[in-house]
Design an enzyme around this catalytic site. Sequence first.
Site, short mmCIF file in Angstrom:
data_model
loop_
_atom_site.label_atom_id
_atom_site.label_comp_id
_atom_site.label_asym_id
_atom_site.label_seq_id
_atom_site.Cartn_x
_atom_site.Cartn_y
_atom_site.Cartn_z
N CYS A 82 0.88 -1.17 0.00
CA CYS A 82 0.00 0.00 0.00
C CYS A 82 0.91 1.22 0.00
O CYS A 82 2.09 1.11 -0.35
CB CYS A 82 -1.00 -0.03 1.15
SG CYS A 82 -0.31 0.08 2.81
N THR A 139 2.19 3.17 2.48
CA THR A 139 3.28 3.03 3.46
C THR A 139 3.64 1.57 3.74
O THR A 139 4.68 1.30 4.33
CB THR A 139 2.87 3.65 4.80
OG1 THR A 139 1.66 2.99 5.23
CG2 THR A 139 2.62 5.15 4.66
N HIS A 170 14.56 -20.24 17.45
CA HIS A 170 13.53 -19.32 16.96
C HIS A 170 12.16 -20.00 16.87
O HIS A 170 11.13 -19.33 16.94
CB HIS A 170 13.93 -18.76 15.60
CG HIS A 170 15.28 -18.12 15.62
ND1 HIS A 170 15.55 -16.98 16.35
CD2 HIS A 170 16.45 -18.50 15.04
CE1 HIS A 170 16.83 -16.67 16.20
NE2 HIS A 170 17.40 -17.57 15.42
C1 RB5 Z 1 -3.97 5.37 0.92
O1 RB5 Z 1 -4.08 6.73 0.81
C2 RB5 Z 1 -3.06 4.99 2.09
O2 RB5 Z 1 -3.66 5.36 3.29
C3 RB5 Z 1 -2.75 3.52 2.05
O3 RB5 Z 1 -2.18 3.19 0.82
C4 RB5 Z 1 -1.77 3.02 3.10
O4 RB5 Z 1 -0.61 3.79 3.10
C5 RB5 Z 1 -2.32 2.82 4.46
O5 RB5 Z 1 -1.64 2.38 5.39
#
Ligand code: RB5
Length: 143
Positions: free
Chosen positions: A65, A67, A133
């Site tokens: 996504c 981040t 582990h």
């Molecule tokens: C989308 O705008 C963003 O919030 C998503 O891609 C992600 O980074 C969420 O954690």
Amino acid sequence: MRVGIGNDHAGYELKVDLAAYLREAGHDVVDYGHHDTTSADYPAYGRAVAHAVVAGDVERGIVICGTGVGISIAANKVPGIRAVLCSEPYTAHLSRLHNDANVLALGGRVIGTGLARLIVDTWLAAQYRAGRHARRVHQIETP
Ligand code: RB5
């Protein structure tokens, strides 16, 4: 290796690059969407890849996504998933050796394609060491 990949709109471009890169390297890539840059909610895609890993439809998962945070949290809600968010290869390597991470999360707005490819190569190649582990990973699975 058979690898499942999933993303939201913010991860789409990195997904396209990585899917082509992995296929060229000989991996079998199963794409669970999202398939363009229109706005999409990341939990569904994180879960789709996570369920595919747990079901054994794919050996490992990669979720992307903006981040990598939201989609990794969503993937980790699926029992049996150990998703790791990585922005550098050292953590990717150790997440396999020590944690048996079965899903790799990346931030499409955080890292470029060159670094992402290196992280993916490192993560797919590294083998879980089990040993001491294994006890800790077992403790994760039985909270
Ligand atoms: C989308 O705008 C963003 O919030 C998503 O891609 C992600 O980074 C969420 O954690």
